[in-house]
Scaffold this active site. Structure first.
Site, PDB file in Angstrom:
ATOM      1  N   LYS A  83       0.832  -1.213   0.000  1.00  0.00           N
ATOM      2  CA  LYS A  83       0.000   0.000   0.000  1.00  0.00           C
ATOM      3  C   LYS A  83       0.862   1.257   0.000  1.00  0.00           C
ATOM      4  O   LYS A  83       0.656   2.173  -0.795  1.00  0.00           O
ATOM      5  CB  LYS A  83      -0.925   0.020   1.233  1.00  0.00           C
ATOM      6  CG  LYS A  83      -1.851  -1.181   1.343  1.00  0.00           C
ATOM      7  CD  LYS A  83      -2.760  -1.099   2.571  1.00  0.00           C
ATOM      8  CE  LYS A  83      -2.040  -1.169   3.895  1.00  0.00           C
ATOM      9  NZ  LYS A  83      -1.420  -2.487   4.194  1.00  0.00           N
TER      10      LYS A  83
ATOM     11  N   ARG B 156      -9.983   0.989   7.878  1.00  0.00           N
ATOM     12  CA  ARG B 156      -9.753  -0.434   8.097  1.00  0.00           C
ATOM     13  C   ARG B 156     -10.696  -1.074   9.096  1.00  0.00           C
ATOM     14  O   ARG B 156     -10.451  -2.178   9.549  1.00  0.00           O
ATOM     15  CB  ARG B 156      -8.323  -0.796   8.414  1.00  0.00           C
ATOM     16  CG  ARG B 156      -7.622  -0.010   9.394  1.00  0.00           C
ATOM     17  CD  ARG B 156      -6.182  -0.084   9.278  1.00  0.00           C
ATOM     18  NE  ARG B 156      -5.142  -0.883   9.585  1.00  0.00           N
ATOM     19  CZ  ARG B 156      -3.927  -0.704   9.022  1.00  0.00           C
ATOM     20  NH1 ARG B 156      -3.749   0.139   8.057  1.00  0.00           N
ATOM     21  NH2 ARG B 156      -2.925  -1.398   9.410  1.00  0.00           N
TER      22      ARG B 156
ATOM     23  N   ARG C 205      10.919  -0.974  11.260  1.00  0.00           N
ATOM     24  CA  ARG C 205       9.797  -0.681  12.161  1.00  0.00           C
ATOM     25  C   ARG C 205       9.742  -1.708  13.287  1.00  0.00           C
ATOM     26  O   ARG C 205       9.953  -2.895  13.060  1.00  0.00           O
ATOM     27  CB  ARG C 205       8.481  -0.724  11.382  1.00  0.00           C
ATOM     28  CG  ARG C 205       8.075   0.644  10.868  1.00  0.00           C
ATOM     29  CD  ARG C 205       6.985   0.574   9.853  1.00  0.00           C
ATOM     30  NE  ARG C 205       5.810  -0.159  10.279  1.00  0.00           N
ATOM     31  CZ  ARG C 205       4.742  -0.344   9.517  1.00  0.00           C
ATOM     32  NH1 ARG C 205       4.702   0.178   8.303  1.00  0.00           N
ATOM     33  NH2 ARG C 205       3.704  -1.016   9.963  1.00  0.00           N
TER      34      ARG C 205
ATOM     35  N   ARG D  50      -1.088  -8.615  13.352  1.00  0.00           N
ATOM     36  CA  ARG D  50      -1.597  -7.607  12.405  1.00  0.00           C
ATOM     37  C   ARG D  50      -2.454  -8.286  11.334  1.00  0.00           C
ATOM     38  O   ARG D  50      -3.488  -7.756  10.920  1.00  0.00           O
ATOM     39  CB  ARG D  50      -0.429  -6.844  11.762  1.00  0.00           C
ATOM     40  CG  ARG D  50       0.204  -5.830  12.723  1.00  0.00           C
ATOM     41  CD  ARG D  50       1.628  -5.465  12.340  1.00  0.00           C
ATOM     42  NE  ARG D  50       1.742  -4.843  11.039  1.00  0.00           N
ATOM     43  CZ  ARG D  50       2.894  -4.733  10.370  1.00  0.00           C
ATOM     44  NH1 ARG D  50       4.020  -5.199  10.899  1.00  0.00           N
ATOM     45  NH2 ARG D  50       2.916  -4.151   9.199  1.00  0.00           N
TER      46      ARG D  50
HETATM   47  P1  AP5 Z   1       4.802  -1.526   1.872  1.00  0.00           P
HETATM   48  O1  AP5 Z   1       4.471  -0.725   0.675  1.00  0.00           O
HETATM   49  O2  AP5 Z   1       5.523  -0.856   2.995  1.00  0.00           O
HETATM   50  O3  AP5 Z   1       3.497  -2.299   2.411  1.00  0.00           O
HETATM   51  P2  AP5 Z   1       2.192  -1.776   3.163  1.00  0.00           P
HETATM   52  O4  AP5 Z   1       1.038  -2.463   2.566  1.00  0.00           O
HETATM   53  O5  AP5 Z   1       2.186  -0.287   3.214  1.00  0.00           O
HETATM   54  O6  AP5 Z   1       2.481  -2.429   4.571  1.00  0.00           O
HETATM   55  P3  AP5 Z   1       2.342  -1.892   6.062  1.00  0.00           P
HETATM   56  O7  AP5 Z   1       3.020  -2.952   6.896  1.00  0.00           O
HETATM   57  O8  AP5 Z   1       2.853  -0.499   6.212  1.00  0.00           O
HETATM   58  O9  AP5 Z   1       0.857  -1.940   6.297  1.00  0.00           O
HETATM   59  P4  AP5 Z   1       0.138  -2.064   7.624  1.00  0.00           P
HETATM   60  O10 AP5 Z   1      -1.248  -1.900   7.201  1.00  0.00           O
HETATM   61  O11 AP5 Z   1       0.441  -3.283   8.413  1.00  0.00           O
HETATM   62  O12 AP5 Z   1       0.815  -0.919   8.511  1.00  0.00           O
HETATM   63  P5  AP5 Z   1       0.368   0.579   8.857  1.00  0.00           P
HETATM   64  O13 AP5 Z   1       1.574   1.409   8.912  1.00  0.00           O
HETATM   65  O14 AP5 Z   1      -0.758   0.992   7.993  1.00  0.00           O
HETATM   66  O15 AP5 Z   1       5.651  -2.784   1.347  1.00  0.00           O
HETATM   67  C1  AP5 Z   1       6.084  -3.804   2.238  1.00  0.00           C
HETATM   68  C2  AP5 Z   1       7.429  -4.360   1.766  1.00  0.00           C
HETATM   69  O16 AP5 Z   1       7.284  -5.040   0.522  1.00  0.00           O
HETATM   70  C3  AP5 Z   1       8.499  -3.280   1.555  1.00  0.00           C
HETATM   71  O17 AP5 Z   1       9.730  -3.767   2.000  1.00  0.00           O
HETATM   72  C4  AP5 Z   1       8.518  -3.076   0.019  1.00  0.00           C
HETATM   73  O18 AP5 Z   1       9.796  -2.711  -0.447  1.00  0.00           O
HETATM   74  C5  AP5 Z   1       8.106  -4.446  -0.481  1.00  0.00           C
HETATM   75  N1  AP5 Z   1       7.298  -4.406  -1.707  1.00  0.00           N
HETATM   76  C6  AP5 Z   1       6.221  -3.609  -1.938  1.00  0.00           C
HETATM   77  N2  AP5 Z   1       5.706  -3.856  -3.160  1.00  0.00           N
HETATM   78  C7  AP5 Z   1       6.456  -4.846  -3.712  1.00  0.00           C
HETATM   79  C8  AP5 Z   1       6.408  -5.546  -4.955  1.00  0.00           C
HETATM   80  N3  AP5 Z   1       5.468  -5.284  -5.914  1.00  0.00           N
HETATM   81  N4  AP5 Z   1       7.342  -6.496  -5.182  1.00  0.00           N
HETATM   82  C9  AP5 Z   1       8.296  -6.776  -4.241  1.00  0.00           C
HETATM   83  N5  AP5 Z   1       8.381  -6.145  -3.058  1.00  0.00           N
HETATM   84  C10 AP5 Z   1       7.469  -5.193  -2.782  1.00  0.00           C
HETATM   85  O19 AP5 Z   1      -0.229   0.381  10.320  1.00  0.00           O
HETATM   86  C11 AP5 Z   1       0.601   0.090  11.419  1.00  0.00           C
HETATM   87  C12 AP5 Z   1      -0.236   0.055  12.701  1.00  0.00           C
HETATM   88  O20 AP5 Z   1      -0.841   1.344  12.927  1.00  0.00           O
HETATM   89  C13 AP5 Z   1      -1.424  -0.924  12.673  1.00  0.00           C
HETATM   90  O21 AP5 Z   1      -1.030  -2.218  13.072  1.00  0.00           O
HETATM   91  C14 AP5 Z   1      -2.386  -0.255  13.676  1.00  0.00           C
HETATM   92  O22 AP5 Z   1      -2.029  -0.524  14.994  1.00  0.00           O
HETATM   93  C15 AP5 Z   1      -2.180   1.232  13.416  1.00  0.00           C
HETATM   94  N6  AP5 Z   1      -3.109   1.772  12.390  1.00  0.00           N
HETATM   95  C16 AP5 Z   1      -2.778   2.259  11.168  1.00  0.00           C
HETATM   96  N7  AP5 Z   1      -3.873   2.678  10.491  1.00  0.00           N
HETATM   97  C17 AP5 Z   1      -4.932   2.421  11.324  1.00  0.00           C
HETATM   98  C18 AP5 Z   1      -6.339   2.617  11.192  1.00  0.00           C
HETATM   99  N8  AP5 Z   1      -6.873   3.124  10.066  1.00  0.00           N
HETATM  100  N9  AP5 Z   1      -7.130   2.242  12.220  1.00  0.00           N
HETATM  101  C19 AP5 Z   1      -6.600   1.728  13.354  1.00  0.00           C
HETATM  102  N10 AP5 Z   1      -5.280   1.518  13.543  1.00  0.00           N
HETATM  103  C20 AP5 Z   1      -4.453   1.866  12.538  1.00  0.00           C
END
Ligand code: AP5
Ligand code: ZN
Length: 217
Positions: free
Chosen positions: A13, A88, A161, A172
């Site tokens: 994402k 989410r 992270r 998660r």
């Molecule tokens: P990346 O693009 O970083 O993936 P992502 O989908 O953004 O993953 P996140 O782990 O950031 O999502 P998340 O939803 O768990 O975390 P968030 O920060 O939102 O890519 C991942 C890896 O793959 C990278 O190394 C990249 O290089 C690689 N990659 C990407 N695309 C690729 C491809 N095509 N081919 C090969 N490699 C690739 O949330 C964190 C925490 O915050 C949550 O657990 C929760 O506690 C809280 N939180 C956040 N939002 C909310 C909400 N709306 N409501 C409640 N709590 C929330």
């Protein structure tokens, strides 16, 4: 109009949101990044969110919705925006529907569900490294920087992270299945959802995202 990127942890994402941001000059709004910013700044919200995030659970709808409202009212969001990791829960989705109707008068949303086989997500998450200076996302296995552990753009040492361990990742993923999969169904029922295979090279996924946006908007 607004683009929503939905999918499990590590699906890409953030990576795709950054590409859309530079291609279309619309801001990327990542609730994960906003929350982590609050944690490192030690704000009241950050103190409330820190433990919950460390366990891989979701921060309460009320806190997240209020944070998003403040961000969406900023002037750079008038021409559209990419939401990464929000909504989410069904509560957040219902709140967003109402907010957009009352305050934004934009085109309807386009929600994009990114999918990657769960067995591939672990490497994506445990191998991820971020640049604290420019926000670039790398992966030591899949998208390595040219120099070990340093950002290609600015040479800053990359960071990992604290929730990118296998244990917290598993939690998660459980939160995603229980609370976010219903959000996908919500947008599907509104005919505002596109499904996309995220298990392709970054450029191919981006092409799919852009095609889906053109088709649905
Ligand atoms: P990346 O693009 O970083 O993936 P992502 O989908 O953004 O993953 P996140 O782990 O950031 O999502 P998340 O939803 O768990 O975390 P968030 O920060 O939102 O890519 C991942 C890896 O793959 C990278 O190394 C990249 O290089 C690689 N990659 C990407 N695309 C690729 C491809 N095509 N081919 C090969 N490699 C690739 O949330 C964190 C925490 O915050 C949550 O657990 C929760 O506690 C809280 N939180 C956040 N939002 C909310 C909400 N709306 N409501 C409640 N709590 C929330
Ligand atoms: Zn950098």
């Amino acid at each position: 109009g607004p683009i929503l990127l939905v999918g499990p942890p590590g699906v890409g994402k953030g990576t795709q949101a950054k590409v859309i941001m530079s291609a279309w000059h619309v801001p990327q709004i990542s609730t994960g990044d906003l929350l982590r910013g609050n944690v490192s700044a030690g704000t009241e919200l950050g103190l409330l969110a820190k433990q919950v995030m460390g366990r891989g659970e979701l921060v309460s709808d009320d806190l997240v919705n209020r944070m998003v409202a403040v961000r969406l009212r900023e002037p750079d969001c008038v021409q559209g925006f990419v939401l990464d990791g929000f909504p989410r829960t069904i509560g957040q989705a219902a709140w967003l529907d109402t907010f957009l109707e009352r305050e934004c008068h934009t085109l309807p949303v386009v929600a994009i569900q990114l999918k990657v086989d769960y067995t591939h997500l672990v490497r994506r998450v445990t191998g991820r490294r971020n640049c604290p200076t420019c926000g670039s996302i790398y992966n030591v296995y899949l998208q390595p920087p040219k120099t070990d552990e340093l950002c290609d753009l600015d040479g800053t040492p990359l960071q990992r992270r604290s929730d990118d361990t296998e244990e917290v990742f598993a939690e998660r993923l459980r939160s995603y299945e229980a609370q976010t999969e219903p959000v996908v169904a919500h947008y599907r029922a509104m005919n505002r959802l596109a499904d996309l295979d995220g298990d392709q090279p970054v450029d191919a996924v981006t092409a799919g995202v852009l095609a889906a946006v053109k088709r649905l908007r």
